[in-house]
Design a protein around this motif. Structure first.
Motif, PDB file in Angstrom:
ATOM      1  N   THR A 198       0.865  -1.177   0.000  1.00 59.64           N
ATOM      2  CA  THR A 198       0.000   0.000   0.000  1.00 59.64           C
ATOM      3  C   THR A 198       0.901   1.226   0.000  1.00 59.64           C
ATOM      4  O   THR A 198       2.132   1.100  -0.125  1.00 59.64           O
ATOM      5  N   VAL A 199       0.316   2.420   0.129  1.00 55.25           N
ATOM      6  CA  VAL A 199       1.111   3.635   0.292  1.00 55.25           C
ATOM      7  C   VAL A 199       0.515   4.451   1.440  1.00 55.25           C
ATOM      8  O   VAL A 199      -0.680   4.350   1.732  1.00 55.25           O
ATOM      9  N   SER A 200       1.352   5.252   2.069  1.00 56.24           N
ATOM     10  CA  SER A 200       0.908   6.090   3.180  1.00 56.24           C
ATOM     11  C   SER A 200       0.065   7.256   2.656  1.00 56.24           C
ATOM     12  O   SER A 200       0.098   7.591   1.473  1.00 56.24           O
ATOM     13  N   ASP A 201      -0.668   7.886   3.563  1.00 52.14           N
ATOM     14  CA  ASP A 201      -1.416   9.092   3.203  1.00 52.14           C
ATOM     15  C   ASP A 201      -0.474  10.170   2.676  1.00 52.14           C
ATOM     16  O   ASP A 201      -0.796  10.893   1.721  1.00 52.14           O
ATOM     17  N   GLU A 202       0.695  10.280   3.292  1.00 57.93           N
ATOM     18  CA  GLU A 202       1.669  11.293   2.860  1.00 57.93           C
ATOM     19  C   GLU A 202       2.128  11.032   1.429  1.00 57.93           C
ATOM     20  O   GLU A 202       2.180  11.950   0.608  1.00 57.93           O
ATOM     21  N   THR A 203       2.471   9.786   1.142  1.00 58.02           N
ATOM     22  CA  THR A 203       2.926   9.445  -0.212  1.00 58.02           C
ATOM     23  C   THR A 203       1.804   9.653  -1.222  1.00 58.02           C
ATOM     24  O   THR A 203       2.032  10.200  -2.303  1.00 58.02           O
ATOM     25  N   TYR A 204       0.600   9.230  -0.865  1.00 55.82           N
ATOM     26  CA  TYR A 204      -0.534   9.409  -1.773  1.00 55.82           C
ATOM     27  C   TYR A 204      -0.729  10.895  -2.074  1.00 55.82           C
ATOM     28  O   TYR A 204      -0.830  11.300  -3.241  1.00 55.82           O
ATOM     29  N   GLY A 205      -0.782  11.704  -1.033  1.00 58.52           N
ATOM     30  CA  GLY A 205      -1.056  13.123  -1.226  1.00 58.52           C
ATOM     31  C   GLY A 205       0.038  13.837  -1.995  1.00 58.52           C
ATOM     32  O   GLY A 205      -0.249  14.665  -2.878  1.00 58.52           O
ATOM     33  N   GLU A 206       1.301  13.532  -1.686  1.00 60.71           N
ATOM     34  CA  GLU A 206       2.403  14.212  -2.361  1.00 60.71           C
ATOM     35  C   GLU A 206       2.483  13.809  -3.830  1.00 60.71           C
ATOM     36  O   GLU A 206       2.703  14.651  -4.708  1.00 60.71           O
ATOM     37  N   THR A 207       2.296  12.528  -4.109  1.00 60.37           N
ATOM     38  CA  THR A 207       2.332  12.077  -5.506  1.00 60.37           C
ATOM     39  C   THR A 207       1.167  12.671  -6.280  1.00 60.37           C
ATOM     40  O   THR A 207       1.334  13.124  -7.419  1.00 60.37           O
ATOM     41  N   ARG A 208       0.009  12.683  -5.688  1.00 60.55           N
ATOM     42  CA  ARG A 208      -1.167  13.283  -6.330  1.00 60.55           C
ATOM     43  C   ARG A 208      -0.916  14.755  -6.628  1.00 60.55           C
ATOM     44  O   ARG A 208      -1.265  15.251  -7.716  1.00 60.55           O
ATOM     45  N   ARG A 209      -0.309  15.478  -5.703  1.00 59.74           N
ATOM     46  CA  ARG A 209      -0.020  16.905  -5.917  1.00 59.74           C
ATOM     47  C   ARG A 209       0.922  17.096  -7.100  1.00 59.74           C
ATOM     48  O   ARG A 209       0.677  17.939  -7.982  1.00 59.74           O
ATOM     49  N   ILE A 210       1.983  16.307  -7.155  1.00 60.01           N
ATOM     50  CA  ILE A 210       2.978  16.455  -8.215  1.00 60.01           C
ATOM     51  C   ILE A 210       2.394  16.072  -9.569  1.00 60.01           C
ATOM     52  O   ILE A 210       2.765  16.646 -10.602  1.00 60.01           O
ATOM     53  N   LEU A 211       1.453  15.139  -9.570  1.00 59.22           N
ATOM     54  CA  LEU A 211       0.825  14.709 -10.826  1.00 59.22           C
ATOM     55  C   LEU A 211      -0.467  15.489 -11.092  1.00 59.22           C
ATOM     56  O   LEU A 211      -1.468  14.940 -11.543  1.00 59.22           O
ATOM     57  N   ASP A 212      -0.423  16.768 -10.810  1.00 61.02           N
ATOM     58  CA  ASP A 212      -1.502  17.712 -11.157  1.00 61.02           C
ATOM     59  C   ASP A 212      -2.827  17.395 -10.480  1.00 61.02           C
ATOM     60  O   ASP A 212      -3.897  17.665 -11.031  1.00 61.02           O
ATOM     61  N   GLY A 213      -2.759  16.796  -9.294  1.00 60.08           N
ATOM     62  CA  GLY A 213      -3.983  16.523  -8.552  1.00 60.08           C
ATOM     63  C   GLY A 213      -4.864  15.460  -9.166  1.00 60.08           C
ATOM     64  O   GLY A 213      -6.066  15.385  -8.847  1.00 60.08           O
ATOM     65  N   ARG A 214      -4.294  14.606  -9.991  1.00 67.20           N
ATOM     66  CA  ARG A 214      -5.087  13.607 -10.721  1.00 67.20           C
ATOM     67  C   ARG A 214      -5.037  12.254 -10.010  1.00 67.20           C
ATOM     68  O   ARG A 214      -4.034  11.537 -10.066  1.00 67.20           O
ATOM     69  N   ASP A 215      -6.125  11.907  -9.362  1.00 65.14           N
ATOM     70  CA  ASP A 215      -6.212  10.571  -8.771  1.00 65.14           C
ATOM     71  C   ASP A 215      -6.104   9.499  -9.846  1.00 65.14           C
ATOM     72  O   ASP A 215      -5.606   8.398  -9.583  1.00 65.14           O
ATOM     73  N   SER A 216      -6.568   9.816 -11.045  1.00 67.32           N
ATOM     74  CA  SER A 216      -6.525   8.838 -12.133  1.00 67.32           C
ATOM     75  C   SER A 216      -5.090   8.430 -12.461  1.00 67.32           C
ATOM     76  O   SER A 216      -4.845   7.295 -12.883  1.00 67.32           O
ATOM     77  N   ALA A 217      -4.138   9.345 -12.255  1.00 66.69           N
ATOM     78  CA  ALA A 217      -2.738   8.990 -12.496  1.00 66.69           C
ATOM     79  C   ALA A 217      -2.280   7.923 -11.514  1.00 66.69           C
ATOM     80  O   ALA A 217      -1.514   7.012 -11.873  1.00 66.69           O
ATOM     81  N   LEU A 218      -2.757   7.992 -10.284  1.00 64.21           N
ATOM     82  CA  LEU A 218      -2.397   6.993  -9.285  1.00 64.21           C
ATOM     83  C   LEU A 218      -3.082   5.657  -9.580  1.00 64.21           C
ATOM     84  O   LEU A 218      -2.528   4.586  -9.288  1.00 64.21           O
ATOM     85  N   VAL A 219      -4.274   5.727 -10.158  1.00 66.39           N
ATOM     86  CA  VAL A 219      -4.933   4.495 -10.616  1.00 66.39           C
ATOM     87  C   VAL A 219      -4.084   3.827 -11.693  1.00 66.39           C
ATOM     88  O   VAL A 219      -3.889   2.597 -11.687  1.00 66.39           O
ATOM     89  N   GLU A 220      -3.542   4.623 -12.610  1.00 67.95           N
ATOM     90  CA  GLU A 220      -2.730   4.062 -13.695  1.00 67.95           C
ATOM     91  C   GLU A 220      -1.454   3.423 -13.159  1.00 67.95           C
ATOM     92  O   GLU A 220      -1.094   2.307 -13.574  1.00 67.95           O
ATOM     93  N   ILE A 221      -0.767   4.098 -12.247  1.00 65.52           N
ATOM     94  CA  ILE A 221       0.450   3.517 -11.666  1.00 65.52           C
ATOM     95  C   ILE A 221       0.127   2.196 -10.969  1.00 65.52           C
ATOM     96  O   ILE A 221       0.823   1.186 -11.143  1.00 65.52           O
ATOM     97  N   THR A 222      -0.943   2.198 -10.188  1.00 65.76           N
ATOM     98  CA  THR A 222      -1.336   0.993  -9.456  1.00 65.76           C
ATOM     99  C   THR A 222      -1.697  -0.137 -10.411  1.00 65.76           C
ATOM    100  O   THR A 222      -1.348  -1.312 -10.170  1.00 65.76           O
ATOM    101  N   ALA A 223      -2.367   0.189 -11.504  1.00 67.51           N
ATOM    102  CA  ALA A 223      -2.746  -0.832 -12.481  1.00 67.51           C
ATOM    103  C   ALA A 223      -1.520  -1.420 -13.176  1.00 67.51           C
ATOM    104  O   ALA A 223      -1.460  -2.631 -13.438  1.00 67.51           O
ATOM    105  N   ILE A 224      -0.534  -0.577 -13.482  1.00 68.10           N
ATOM    106  CA  ILE A 224       0.699  -1.078 -14.098  1.00 68.10           C
ATOM    107  C   ILE A 224       1.390  -2.057 -13.158  1.00 68.10           C
ATOM    108  O   ILE A 224       1.813  -3.151 -13.565  1.00 68.10           O
ATOM    109  N   VAL A 225       1.507  -1.679 -11.889  1.00 70.52           N
ATOM    110  CA  VAL A 225       2.125  -2.576 -10.909  1.00 70.52           C
ATOM    111  C   VAL A 225       1.351  -3.894 -10.828  1.00 70.52           C
ATOM    112  O   VAL A 225       1.942  -4.981 -10.851  1.00 70.52           O
ATOM    113  N   GLY A 226       0.032  -3.813 -10.753  1.00 67.13           N
ATOM    114  CA  GLY A 226      -0.770  -5.026 -10.634  1.00 67.13           C
ATOM    115  C   GLY A 226      -0.660  -5.929 -11.842  1.00 67.13           C
ATOM    116  O   GLY A 226      -0.493  -7.152 -11.714  1.00 67.13           O
ATOM    117  N   TYR A 227      -0.730  -5.327 -13.033  1.00 65.83           N
ATOM    118  CA  TYR A 227      -0.645  -6.141 -14.250  1.00 65.83           C
ATOM    119  C   TYR A 227       0.719  -6.816 -14.355  1.00 65.83           C
ATOM    120  O   TYR A 227       0.809  -8.021 -14.647  1.00 65.83           O
TER     121      TYR A 227
END
Length: 244
Positions: A198-227
């Motif tokens: 999983t990832v911490s709240d801090e990591t989630y929030g900071e990555t989301r901020r750097i990726l233009d506030g797009r939760d969808s970008a985090l969905v894509e990263i997670t999907a790549i890891v899972g696949y």
């Protein structure tokens, strides 16, 4: 990066999985059902360069798995709108390293080079011991994959690659500094996920901020890891080699 440059640099990576003898490479042509033959043709037409290499042979034995897996693979490689090909390949390499999948790492080391990832960055990714390296991680000096190893080994090299102008020029309208911070954030997010599930709240929030506030970008990263976790397990269990 041009293919010529990538080809010239191939000598800097020595594949360790090309001599693997498969336990099971999938059904032979005479054994295939009409459904399997149809799916085989579809896979070959969508992958003219690589064909049934990688996990597709074993998957083909169960078309109900192979068909959606093929489609998901196409999406995570080429359909993630938030990520560049460099960013995608970094996540794939980290996943292959985490699961000790030598074939996946061998295949995507070349793909990452073609996407502009520097060889030093690729080499810095902690993989532990490999078949080709001999010995265990402690005797061979190879760091085992975990988040701290990525922070200490990969992140400094990745930053230097950008700071020294060695990284390929960003193609998505951002500055080199922005590209560096995006890649570092993506690498840390993926590595924390791979190391802790999983990832911490801090990591989630900071990555989301750097990726233009797009939760969808985090969905894509997670999907790549899972696949690519599924790909890694398949390649490992059936001892599928990377193409020579």
């Amino acid at each position: 990066m041009s293919s010529t440059t990538a080809d010239a640099d191939d000598s800097r990576h020595e594949p360790t999985s090309t001599n693997f003898v498969p336990r099971y490479a999938g059904p032979s042509l005479p054994e295939m059902t009409p459904e399997q033959l149809s799916l085989r043709d579809a896979i070959l037409s969508s992958r003219p360069r690589t064909g049934l290499s990688g996990p597709f042979g074993p998957w083909l034995s169960v078309p109900a798995i192979a068909r959606p897996a093929q489609e998901l693979g196409r999406i995570v490689r080429y359909g993630c709108e938030s990520l560049t090909s460099r960013e995608t390949e970094l996540v794939i390499l980290l996943t292959g390293a985490r699961f000790g999948c030598e074939a996946e790492f061998d295949i995507h080391a070349r793909e990452a080079r073609a996407a502009g990832v520097g060889w030093e960055t690729i080499r810095s990714i902690p993989r532990g011991a490999t078949t080709g390296g001999g010995g265990d991680a402690s005797s061979s000096g190879l760091a085992k994959f975990d988040l701290e190893a990525v922070k200490g080994r990969v992140v400094p090299v990745l930053r230097r690659e950008h700071d020294e102008g060695l990284a390929s020029e960003p193609t998505n309208g951002i500055t080199r500094d922005e590209a560096r911070e995006r890649e570092v954030a993506i690498v840390l997010f993926a590595s924390e996920l791979l190391d802790t599930n999983t990832v911490s709240d801090e990591t989630y929030g900071e990555t989301r901020r750097i990726l233009d506030g797009r939760d969808s970008a985090l969905v894509e990263i997670t999907a790549i890891v899972g696949y690519y976790a599924l790909v890694s397990y398949t390649l490992n269990v059936f001892r599928i080699p990377s193409p020579a």
